[in-house]
Design an enzyme around this catalytic site. Structure first.
Site, short mmCIF file in Angstrom:
data_model
loop_
_atom_site.label_atom_id
_atom_site.label_comp_id
_atom_site.label_asym_id
_atom_site.label_seq_id
_atom_site.Cartn_x
_atom_site.Cartn_y
_atom_site.Cartn_z
CG HIS A 71 32.20 -29.66 -73.87
ND1 HIS A 71 32.59 -28.52 -73.21
CD2 HIS A 71 33.30 -30.47 -73.88
CE1 HIS A 71 33.86 -28.63 -72.84
NE2 HIS A 71 34.31 -29.79 -73.24
CG ASP A 108 30.32 -38.43 -50.19
OD1 ASP A 108 29.39 -39.25 -50.35
OD2 ASP A 108 30.97 -38.34 -49.13
#
Length: 426
Positions: free
Chosen positions: A160, A369
């Site tokens: 993070h 994608d």
């Protein structure tokens, strides 16, 4: 059973072209010690009829290209003179840890990972540790597990301190762009940590060592109809519109507060969520900040008496949440100027009367994608034993609505919490 996962290849993927070397400084938000932790998630991709090729190989090659643009992710975190609070990134080009794996079953055999706990443990679908390296020093680790049906799961572990959810999703979409044959990512990344305000250290006592809880896992789907019903009620009572996120967190906060059965209705309960502040940085929401992928959020805090949260209708709880949201620009400006002196908003305290909410629906992971279409679902594991948290996600395609993935109550409060969440659907 045949539901085993076999890791077939482990290696570092380096940038596919030369990248800059040297040291990069992190922002004051990146360096919050509590953000030096690993965020784990599974991204499930259903099989595509007629689609040939190995997803692992395609993603591996695309990752090498994306690491040229995002070369800090191929480096390593190192502590500065002040320890983790002064960490920075050494741009070594050593690469991201990448694992290829094969599952001896189809996604249908394991219920498409729709029900938790999964038939396959999540750890089998996430990359195992790289040898000889402290995991928190690695910005990025990935595993691509191919299933016998042609579907696959991308297991992602990111630190993070390098990126918030929007930044991590921006990078994953860049990998997808290269995997689909684009010559460059649709969004050009910028480091630009100097755009993040750097106020003087605010006065706050060091947080106490957090209490560890035995949180139970609960997943509940909220239907579109139940969400729209509250939106309509809120519009009728206030003349204003609210978001699906507002409704989801209002319901989970109320349900959890009721499940705690606090004896004193004046007990303060708190709700925390993390708001994107890219539009509030220097330069605002301009082309100069469009590709920023570091941590850029502010903690919004909602406080109310437990009796008020329990007794209101859900639209009333939405109203409690929207007021602090509206104050965000002013509070962020005060923080940036070093004027909020009571408590640092990035130094969080964890109690059982508090609830943290994270929204994963608008980060961009659902749009990634690699050439096989977008994921059927994204499953986050951003949980900690000291942090009562509910994550707002999307249910698996083709379901609509919102999915609440919570680890925020212990066993004694779980039955009532579950019933309160289910009652929302009636």
């Amino acid at each position: 059973m045949g539901f085993t996962v076999r890791r077939t290849s482990r290696s570092y993927v380096r940038p596919s072209a030369a990248t800059p070397s040297g040291t990069l400084e992190l922002s004051i938000i990146d360096r919050v010690v509590g953000l030096r932790h690993l965020v784990r998630s599974l991204h499930v991709f259903a099989p595509v009829a007629g689609r040939q090729g190995s997803p692992a190989r395609v993603i591996r090659e695309a990752l090498g290209k994306a690491l040229v643009d995002y070369y800090p992710l191929a480096g390593r975190f190192v502590d500065g003179p002040g320890g983790p609070a002064s960490a920075r990134v050494e741009c070594t080009g050593e690469g991201a840890w990448f694992v290829e794996a094969a599952a001896g079953c189809s996604l249908d055999d394991v219920g498409r990972l729709d029900q938790y706990p999964f038939v396959i443990p999540e750890d089998d679908l996430l990359p195992d540790a790289a040898p000889g390296v402290e995991p928190l020093d690695l910005p990025l680790m990935m595993q691509v597990t191919e299933f016998s049906c042609g579907g696959f799961v991308v297991g992602l572990i990111s630190c993070h301190a390098m990126a918030d959810g929007l930044g991590a999703a921006q990078f994953i979409n860049a990998v997808g762009d290269y995997a689909r044959g684009l010559p460059k990512p649709r969004v050009s990344p910028i480091w630009a940590r100097d755009l993040v305000p750097n106020p003087p250290k605010l006065s706050s006592a060091p947080p106490p060592f957090p209490r560890m809880f035995q949180f139970r896992h609960l997943v509940v789907d909220l239907s579109v109809d139940s969400i729209n019903k509250v939106k309509s009620q809120f519009l009728q009572s206030t003349g204003q519109r609210c978001s699906s996120f507002d409704v989801a967190i209002a319901k989970v906060w109320q349900a959890r507060t009721r499940s705690l059965r606090l004896a004193d209705p004046s007990t303060l309960v708190k709700l925390f969520f993390f708001a994107n502040t890219r539009h509030l940085m220097r330069g605002g929401a301009s082309a100069a900040t469009a590709g920023f992928y570091g941590n850029c959020f502010y903690t919004v805090t909602v406080s109310a008496e437990s009796g008020a949260v329990e007794g209101a209708d859900v639209a009333g709880v939405v109203a409690m949440i929207r007021d602090p949201k509206a104050r965000l620009p002013a509070e962020f400006a005060q923080w940036a100027a070093g004027e909020l002196v009571e408590k640092d908003p990035y130094e969080l305290s964890f109690t059982y009367e508090s609830l943290f909410v994270s929204d994963w629906t608008r980060l961009g992971f659902l749009e990634a994608d690699y050439g096989w279409g977008t994921p059927s679902q994204v499953i986050p594991f951003a949980y900690h034993p000291f942090m009562p948290i509910a994550i707002i996600g999307a249910p698996p395609v083709p379901k609509a609505g919102a999915r609440i993935m919570a680890r925020c109550v212990e066993e004694e409060n779980l039955p009532e919490f579950k019933e309160e969440m289910k009652a929302f659907q009636k």
